[in-house]
Scaffold this motif. Structure first.
Motif, PDB file in Angstrom:
ATOM      1  N   LEU A 161       5.294   9.978  11.215  1.00 61.72           N
ATOM      2  CA  LEU A 161       5.073  10.073   9.783  1.00 61.72           C
ATOM      3  C   LEU A 161       3.989   9.083   9.365  1.00 61.72           C
ATOM      4  O   LEU A 161       3.463   8.334  10.181  1.00 61.72           O
ATOM      5  CB  LEU A 161       6.385   9.797   9.039  1.00 61.72           C
ATOM      6  CG  LEU A 161       7.588  10.620   9.529  1.00 61.72           C
ATOM      7  CD1 LEU A 161       8.835  10.257   8.743  1.00 61.72           C
ATOM      8  CD2 LEU A 161       7.314  12.113   9.433  1.00 61.72           C
ATOM      9  N   GLU A 162       3.644   9.072   8.094  1.00 63.68           N
ATOM     10  CA  GLU A 162       2.565   8.212   7.621  1.00 63.68           C
ATOM     11  C   GLU A 162       2.961   6.739   7.676  1.00 63.68           C
ATOM     12  O   GLU A 162       4.129   6.386   7.519  1.00 63.68           O
ATOM     13  CB  GLU A 162       2.199   8.581   6.178  1.00 63.68           C
ATOM     14  CG  GLU A 162       1.593   9.966   6.015  1.00 63.68           C
ATOM     15  CD  GLU A 162       1.230  10.252   4.571  1.00 63.68           C
ATOM     16  OE1 GLU A 162       1.376   9.332   3.734  1.00 63.68           O
ATOM     17  OE2 GLU A 162       0.807  11.373   4.276  1.00 63.68           O
ATOM     18  N   GLU A 163       1.959   5.888   7.907  1.00 66.30           N
ATOM     19  CA  GLU A 163       2.183   4.449   7.794  1.00 66.30           C
ATOM     20  C   GLU A 163       2.381   4.084   6.323  1.00 66.30           C
ATOM     21  O   GLU A 163       1.824   4.722   5.437  1.00 66.30           O
ATOM     22  CB  GLU A 163       0.987   3.672   8.350  1.00 66.30           C
ATOM     23  CG  GLU A 163       0.742   3.882   9.829  1.00 66.30           C
ATOM     24  CD  GLU A 163      -0.492   3.136  10.300  1.00 66.30           C
ATOM     25  OE1 GLU A 163      -1.222   2.597   9.431  1.00 66.30           O
ATOM     26  OE2 GLU A 163      -0.735   3.081  11.517  1.00 66.30           O
ATOM     27  N   ARG A 164       3.188   3.051   6.096  1.00 65.94           N
ATOM     28  CA  ARG A 164       3.418   2.577   4.736  1.00 65.94           C
ATOM     29  C   ARG A 164       3.278   1.065   4.682  1.00 65.94           C
ATOM     30  O   ARG A 164       3.702   0.373   5.610  1.00 65.94           O
ATOM     31  CB  ARG A 164       4.829   2.928   4.255  1.00 65.94           C
ATOM     32  CG  ARG A 164       4.969   4.266   3.555  1.00 65.94           C
ATOM     33  CD  ARG A 164       5.190   5.386   4.488  1.00 65.94           C
ATOM     34  NE  ARG A 164       5.658   6.590   3.807  1.00 65.94           N
ATOM     35  CZ  ARG A 164       5.979   7.700   4.436  1.00 65.94           C
ATOM     36  NH1 ARG A 164       5.881   7.773   5.744  1.00 65.94           N
ATOM     37  NH2 ARG A 164       6.391   8.756   3.760  1.00 65.94           N
ATOM     38  N   PRO A 165       2.720   0.519   3.616  1.00 58.61           N
ATOM     39  CA  PRO A 165       2.726  -0.939   3.450  1.00 58.61           C
ATOM     40  C   PRO A 165       4.139  -1.409   3.124  1.00 58.61           C
ATOM     41  O   PRO A 165       4.965  -0.650   2.608  1.00 58.61           O
ATOM     42  CB  PRO A 165       1.775  -1.156   2.269  1.00 58.61           C
ATOM     43  CG  PRO A 165       1.838   0.126   1.495  1.00 58.61           C
ATOM     44  CD  PRO A 165       2.023   1.213   2.519  1.00 58.61           C
ATOM     45  N   ASN A 166       4.424  -2.653   3.427  1.00 60.68           N
ATOM     46  CA  ASN A 166       5.761  -3.200   3.194  1.00 60.68           C
ATOM     47  C   ASN A 166       5.908  -3.598   1.726  1.00 60.68           C
ATOM     48  O   ASN A 166       5.843  -4.774   1.363  1.00 60.68           O
ATOM     49  CB  ASN A 166       6.009  -4.406   4.099  1.00 60.68           C
ATOM     50  CG  ASN A 166       7.432  -4.916   3.968  1.00 60.68           C
ATOM     51  OD1 ASN A 166       8.318  -4.205   3.513  1.00 60.68           O
ATOM     52  ND2 ASN A 166       7.653  -6.162   4.356  1.00 60.68           N
ATOM     53  N   VAL A 167       6.133  -2.583   0.886  1.00 61.16           N
ATOM     54  CA  VAL A 167       6.328  -2.816  -0.546  1.00 61.16           C
ATOM     55  C   VAL A 167       7.777  -2.599  -0.960  1.00 61.16           C
ATOM     56  O   VAL A 167       8.113  -2.684  -2.135  1.00 61.16           O
ATOM     57  CB  VAL A 167       5.395  -1.904  -1.376  1.00 61.16           C
ATOM     58  CG1 VAL A 167       3.945  -2.272  -1.130  1.00 61.16           C
ATOM     59  CG2 VAL A 167       5.636  -0.430  -1.046  1.00 61.16           C
ATOM     60  N   GLY A 168       8.655  -2.289   0.003  1.00 59.83           N
ATOM     61  CA  GLY A 168      10.079  -2.202  -0.286  1.00 59.83           C
ATOM     62  C   GLY A 168      10.602  -0.836  -0.654  1.00 59.83           C
ATOM     63  O   GLY A 168      11.818  -0.656  -0.772  1.00 59.83           O
ATOM     64  N   ASN A 169       9.732   0.159  -0.821  1.00 59.66           N
ATOM     65  CA  ASN A 169      10.226   1.500  -1.147  1.00 59.66           C
ATOM     66  C   ASN A 169       9.132   2.519  -0.879  1.00 59.66           C
ATOM     67  O   ASN A 169       7.936   2.192  -0.891  1.00 59.66           O
ATOM     68  CB  ASN A 169      10.678   1.588  -2.609  1.00 59.66           C
ATOM     69  CG  ASN A 169       9.529   1.386  -3.578  1.00 59.66           C
ATOM     70  OD1 ASN A 169       8.821   2.320  -3.938  1.00 59.66           O
ATOM     71  ND2 ASN A 169       9.326   0.141  -4.003  1.00 59.66           N
ATOM     72  N   THR A 170       9.551   3.759  -0.649  1.00 60.21           N
ATOM     73  CA  THR A 170       8.614   4.853  -0.447  1.00 60.21           C
ATOM     74  C   THR A 170       9.364   6.166  -0.613  1.00 60.21           C
ATOM     75  O   THR A 170      10.601   6.188  -0.731  1.00 60.21           O
ATOM     76  CB  THR A 170       7.968   4.786   0.949  1.00 60.21           C
ATOM     77  OG1 THR A 170       6.918   5.757   1.034  1.00 60.21           O
ATOM     78  CG2 THR A 170       8.983   5.081   2.039  1.00 60.21           C
ATOM     79  N   LYS A 171       8.627   7.251  -0.651  1.00 58.14           N
ATOM     80  CA  LYS A 171       9.201   8.593  -0.662  1.00 58.14           C
ATOM     81  C   LYS A 171       9.087   9.174   0.740  1.00 58.14           C
ATOM     82  O   LYS A 171       8.008   9.203   1.322  1.00 58.14           O
ATOM     83  CB  LYS A 171       8.465   9.495  -1.656  1.00 58.14           C
ATOM     84  CG  LYS A 171       8.713   9.172  -3.113  1.00 58.14           C
ATOM     85  CD  LYS A 171      10.103   9.600  -3.555  1.00 58.14           C
ATOM     86  CE  LYS A 171      10.272   9.415  -5.062  1.00 58.14           C
ATOM     87  NZ  LYS A 171      11.637   9.788  -5.509  1.00 58.14           N
ATOM     88  N   LEU A 172      10.203   9.623   1.264  1.00 58.16           N
ATOM     89  CA  LEU A 172      10.232  10.215   2.596  1.00 58.16           C
ATOM     90  C   LEU A 172      10.346  11.724   2.474  1.00 58.16           C
ATOM     91  O   LEU A 172      11.255  12.233   1.809  1.00 58.16           O
ATOM     92  CB  LEU A 172      11.416   9.670   3.392  1.00 58.16           C
ATOM     93  CG  LEU A 172      11.653  10.313   4.755  1.00 58.16           C
ATOM     94  CD1 LEU A 172      10.547   9.923   5.728  1.00 58.16           C
ATOM     95  CD2 LEU A 172      13.015   9.911   5.313  1.00 58.16           C
ATOM     96  N   ILE A 173       9.405  12.445   3.116  1.00 57.30           N
ATOM     97  CA  ILE A 173       9.437  13.907   3.149  1.00 57.30           C
ATOM     98  C   ILE A 173       9.347  14.337   4.604  1.00 57.30           C
ATOM     99  O   ILE A 173       8.358  14.057   5.284  1.00 57.30           O
ATOM    100  CB  ILE A 173       8.285  14.525   2.337  1.00 57.30           C
ATOM    101  CG1 ILE A 173       8.357  14.066   0.873  1.00 57.30           C
ATOM    102  CG2 ILE A 173       8.340  16.049   2.415  1.00 57.30           C
ATOM    103  CD1 ILE A 173       7.221  14.594   0.014  1.00 57.30           C
TER     104      ILE A 173
END
Length: 247
Positions: A161-173
């Motif tokens: 899946l896509e990389e994400r910055p460590n901002v504490g939340n994201t949307k997972l699809i």
């Protein structure tokens, strides 16, 4: 290739290292064997505190014990429970290529497992649907971390899946191409440090629209289309000409 493989693993040496705490802790290699071009390592993981979890990784002298070997399965990685008769399976031909020949030493290194991030509520999901967004919330880790998200089925990686910055939340699809089934889990890791890894609990993936409902829609549309075509292709009834009066 079997002869080359035997020569290759004939020089294997295995060491163990475990960061010690106040309680008695020990990793004991009980058996090493070769079978079907695989190296099988059996070991016991001992600790007075049975509830404690561990992280164990297998390293080789190929890169001077810098990065853990990747083509491994079994009781290796993170969140390992204390106990005996554990097994690691390593596939050298997949790791270094069919033509690799050389002398290697191996080291099994580990420590008490402390997750580098903590998920908030995601493990409450027992079923996830493809193509539907889900909130993924966590805490911990460094602010400049970049996190990798990967989807596993059992011990096999099935999607990156896509990389994400460590901002504490994201949307997972979850991708719609992933096959529905059980035993899926997410692996979240620090891009800069492969030893910092967490896995979610296992969950089931289902279709966004149930297959039976899809078939029902297609059947209804098919019937309606068939009726329309049937009506369009029916010939107008032939009305006989009126008879000619005799008188």
């Amino acid at each position: 290739m079997a002869r080359v493989f035997r020569r290759f693993v004939g020089f294997v040496m295995l060491q163990c290292s475990l960061l010690h705490y106040l309680s008695a802790q020990e990793v004991v290699i009980t058996k090493i064997q070769l079978k079907d071009n695989e190296a099988i390592i059996n070991y016991d993981l001992k600790d007075d505190i049975l509830e404690r979890k561990y992280a164990l990784f297998l390293y080789s002298s190929q890169d001077n014990f810098i990065q853990p070997l990747e083509k491994v399965s079994g009781d290796v990685g993170v969140n390992l429970s204390v106990g005996g008769n554990k097994k690691i399976v390593w596939k050298p031909k997949e790791e270094f290529g069919e033509d690799f020949v050389g002398q290697l030493a191996f080291e099994l290194k580990g420590s008490v497992y402390v997750p580098f991030i903590f998920l908030d509520g995601f493990d409450d999901y027992k079923e996830l649907k493809r193509g539907k967004p889900y909130d993924l919330v966590w805490s911990g880790g460094r602010g400049d971390n970049v996190l990798n998200f990967e989807l596993y089925k059992g011990e096999n990686k099935v999607a990156v899946l896509e990389e994400r910055p460590n901002v504490g939340n994201t949307k997972l699809i979850l991708p719609v191409k992933v096959k529905p089934g059980k035993d899926y889990r997410l692996k979240i890791s620090d891009k800069r440090n492969r030893d910092e890894v967490v896995f979610t609990e296992e969950f089931t993936i289902r279709r966004k629209v149930p297959l039976a409902l899809k078939l029902g829609v297609f059947f209804t549309v098919g019937v309606a289309t068939g009726l329309l075509i049937d009506q369009l292709t029916q010939e107008d009834p032939i009305i006989p000409a009126p008879g000619v009066p005799t008188r």
